[in-house]
Design a protein around this motif. Structure first.
Motif, PDB file in Angstrom:
ATOM      1  N   GLY A  33       0.830  -1.235   0.053  1.00  0.00           N
ATOM      2  CA  GLY A  33      -0.104   0.067   0.019  1.00  0.00           C
ATOM      3  C   GLY A  33       0.935   1.382   0.101  1.00  0.00           C
ATOM      4  N   SER A  34       1.949   1.281   0.985  1.00  0.00           N
ATOM      5  CA  SER A  34       2.725   2.445   0.799  1.00  0.00           C
ATOM      6  C   SER A  34       3.383   2.687  -0.469  1.00  0.00           C
ATOM      7  CB  SER A  34       3.989   2.300   2.019  1.00  0.00           C
ATOM      8  OG  SER A  34       3.290   2.184   3.200  1.00  0.00           O
ATOM      9  N   PHE A 256      -7.893   5.684   4.652  1.00  0.00           N
ATOM     10  CA  PHE A 256      -7.029   6.272   5.534  1.00  0.00           C
ATOM     11  C   PHE A 256      -5.372   5.845   5.318  1.00  0.00           C
ATOM     12  CE2 PHE A 256      -4.181   6.361   9.343  1.00  0.00           C
ATOM     13  CZ  PHE A 256      -4.709   7.483  10.059  1.00  0.00           C
ATOM     14  N   THR A 257      -5.193   4.664   4.966  1.00  0.00           N
ATOM     15  CA  THR A 257      -3.938   4.134   4.738  1.00  0.00           C
ATOM     16  C   THR A 257      -3.030   4.449   3.308  1.00  0.00           C
ATOM     17  OG1 THR A 257      -4.389   2.290   6.135  1.00  0.00           O
ATOM     18  CG2 THR A 257      -2.325   1.890   4.935  1.00  0.00           C
ATOM     19  N   VAL A 258      -3.939   4.253   2.451  1.00  0.00           N
ATOM     20  CA  VAL A 258      -3.541   4.799   0.816  1.00  0.00           C
ATOM     21  C   VAL A 258      -4.097   5.918   0.382  1.00  0.00           C
ATOM     22  CG1 VAL A 258      -3.343   3.560  -1.124  1.00  0.00           C
ATOM     23  CG2 VAL A 258      -3.402   2.279   0.579  1.00  0.00           C
ATOM     24  N   TRP A 259      -5.336   6.037   0.205  1.00  0.00           N
ATOM     25  CA  TRP A 259      -5.603   7.521  -0.464  1.00  0.00           C
ATOM     26  C   TRP A 259      -5.121   8.718   0.121  1.00  0.00           C
ATOM     27  CZ3 TRP A 259      -8.483  11.893   0.457  1.00  0.00           C
ATOM     28  CH2 TRP A 259      -8.647  12.794  -0.866  1.00  0.00           C
ATOM     29  N   VAL A 339      -6.638   9.677  16.648  1.00  0.00           N
ATOM     30  CA  VAL A 339      -8.107   9.602  17.029  1.00  0.00           C
ATOM     31  C   VAL A 339      -8.912   8.627  16.219  1.00  0.00           C
ATOM     32  CG1 VAL A 339     -10.428  10.544  17.855  1.00  0.00           C
ATOM     33  CG2 VAL A 339      -8.015  11.671  18.476  1.00  0.00           C
ATOM     34  N   THR A 340      -8.837   9.106  14.625  1.00  0.00           N
ATOM     35  CA  THR A 340      -9.900   8.420  13.670  1.00  0.00           C
ATOM     36  C   THR A 340      -9.574   6.800  13.656  1.00  0.00           C
ATOM     37  OG1 THR A 340      -9.859  10.540  12.666  1.00  0.00           O
ATOM     38  CG2 THR A 340     -10.623   8.278  11.255  1.00  0.00           C
ATOM     39  N   PHE A 341      -8.073   6.691  13.272  1.00  0.00           N
ATOM     40  CA  PHE A 341      -7.734   5.204  12.960  1.00  0.00           C
ATOM     41  C   PHE A 341      -7.238   4.661  14.569  1.00  0.00           C
ATOM     42  CE2 PHE A 341      -5.117   2.066  11.311  1.00  0.00           C
ATOM     43  CZ  PHE A 341      -5.800   1.316  10.449  1.00  0.00           C
ATOM     44  N   GLY A 342      -6.690   5.144  15.165  1.00  0.00           N
ATOM     45  CA  GLY A 342      -6.087   4.522  16.425  1.00  0.00           C
ATOM     46  C   GLY A 342      -6.975   4.261  17.379  1.00  0.00           C
ATOM     47  N   VAL A 343      -8.252   5.132  17.681  1.00  0.00           N
ATOM     48  CA  VAL A 343      -9.143   4.973  18.711  1.00  0.00           C
ATOM     49  C   VAL A 343     -10.536   4.383  18.166  1.00  0.00           C
ATOM     50  CG1 VAL A 343     -10.179   6.210  20.616  1.00  0.00           C
ATOM     51  CG2 VAL A 343      -7.954   6.632  20.039  1.00  0.00           C
TER      52      VAL A 343
END
Length: 446
Positions: A33-34, A256-259, A339-343
């Motif tokens: 993905g990266s 979140f990870t790619v776009w 906050v969005t992805f981690g929590v």
């Protein structure tokens, strides 16, 4: 007859094997993905204009998700017939080898259009492997776990996934900082070459793990289903649909990870590669702690409310996070990304292994989880490509992408609202509509 207790230490051993195996497997999966966001548009699609090259590169990221339903049919069938352990070892070896081969591929400058073709083939093999990894690891941990702690133990698979994503991001941070000529010639290959350790670790980590008590009992008493898929579609079709709908929440992860990574490092925003990679790394670090906490909460209050928090909360937070990126204010991006992805997203991510797995009986659990999740994940994988298209010719319409990501969170919410609560049902009674005996009914009520 009740399911025999797992041998002492096996629940922890199964959870550890799931964590380490998933971390290694998804390290491989997420370094792609990266690379798809930062490297491959130039290396494999360099004859196109930049916007088209990025779109094509992100499409190859989605190819693995398209292959996953096919892999789920194959690996789910054999996982419910031969056992969880064999599939867990096979998927790790396949992922390690296919990822190593990506690092060996010639570029478009060297072999022309053959280069992206070979890239797609390797990505398809990655997708087939990933299709069986989570379903087999989740089934293994769920069936080894104590009935009152299934949420906690199965969450180790997803903690491992986040650990692999964190490792992939940390590996890419120094790689992305290399001078452009070194990055595009040999630097990008190093993370892929490192994955050969996966093939070795796959055997070492999982070879001593016992088969689950639930599967052993099923084999010895009623026998395994000759065609697990037929049983699954006949007895659990509604739950398969729920899992497909629920799995769409993974779109939050891929966008979140790619776009968002590609958007944040674009000319319209101008954040550096390293800065955006650190957002992902720290968010995953927080997720490592949040996932087992959310899962433990689900053992107490139920799977449905925790999953709903994650799905509905993510729909809202994607607007907030992508808006923060559009401002170019890095401290804001960092905090809201965590906050969005981690929590928030971790609530749904941490509980779905138990939530989905508890919908099915032992005879078809691996098939049910594999088929249901991988069809949903296929949509999530191509969500990145759709996001790149609806972001407009300049790739900066973040509001349209946020609206798209939020819309994909609606089916998971509906799936959770219509599902049964299963956190108090004994393991041997999972997947049955009604308790078989008065004693069973008393156990469920307790």
């Amino acid at each position: 007859m009740s399911v025999p207790a797992a041998p002492p230490g096996q629940p922890k051993k199964a959870a550890t094997a799931a964590w380490i195996g998933s971390a290694l497997e998804y390290y491989d999966f997420f370094i792609y993905g990266s690379a798809a966001a930062l490297i491959f548009p130039t290396v494999f699609f360099d004859e196109s204009d930049p916007a088209t090259a990025t779109l094509l590169s992100l499409a190859t990221f989605g190819v693995a998700y398209a292959a996953r339903p096919i892999g789920a049919l194959f690996l789910g069938h054999y996982g419910d017939r031969l056992g969880r352990k064999k599939i867990m070892v096979f998927t790790l070896i396949l992922m390690g080898l296919s990822t190593f081969l990506i690092g060996c591929l010639p570029t478009r400058d060297q072999v022309g259009t053959l280069a992206p073709v070979l890239l797609v083939i390797c990505r398809v093999l990655q997708g087939i492997s990933a299709a069986g990894e989570q379903a087999s690891a989740n089934s293994m941990t769920l069936e080894h776990a104590p009935s009152d702690r299934r949420g906690f133990f199965t969450s180790f698979t997803l903690s491992g996934t986040q650990g692999g994503q964190l490792l992939a991001t940390l590996v890419f941070i120094p790689i992305a900082a290399l001078p452009e000529d070194q990055l595009l010639s040999w630097g990008w290959r190093v993370p892929f070459w490192m994955s050969i350790a996966v093939a070795v670790a796959g055997y070492v980590i999982r070879r001593t793990l016992d088969e689950t008590p639930a599967f052993t009992r099923q084999t010895e008493s009623e026998g395994v289903a000759k065609l697990p898929l037929a049983v699954l579609l006949r007895e659990h079709w509604a739950d398969v649909l729920r899992v497909i709908a629920g799995a769409l929440v993974a779109s939050v992860s891929t966008i979140f990870t790619v776009w968002a990574l590609a958007y944040g490092t674009s000319e319209s925003v101008g954040l550096s590669r390293s800065s955006m990679l650190w957002v992902g790394a720290l968010a995953n670090l927080v997720a490592l702690a949040a996932i087992p906490l959310w899962a433990t909460l689900s053992d107490r209050i139920g799977r449905r409310p925790v999953f709903l928090i994650g799905a509905a909360g993510s729909a809202v937070m994607m607007f907030v996070y992508l808006w923060a990126i559009s401002t170019g204010a890095y401290p804001l991006v960092l905090v809201l990304g965590i906050v969005t992805f981690g929590v928030v997203y971790s609530a749904a991510n941490g509980v779905w292994p138990s939530f989905y797995g508890e919908m099915f009986s032992t005879r078809v659990r691996l098939s049910g989880m594999a088929v249901g999740t991988q069809i949903g994940f296929a949509v999530a994988g191509f969500a990145v490509t759709f996001a790149a298209q609806i972001a407009g010719p300049d790739g900066d319409d973040w509001f349209a992408v946020a609206l798209f990501a939020s819309a994909l969170c609606v089916p998971p919410v509906l799936a959770a609202l219509t599902a049964r609560e299963t956190h108090r049902i004994p393991t041997e009674l999972l997947g049955t509509r009604t308790p078989r005996t008065e004693s069973d009914r008393e156990r469920v009520a307790a």
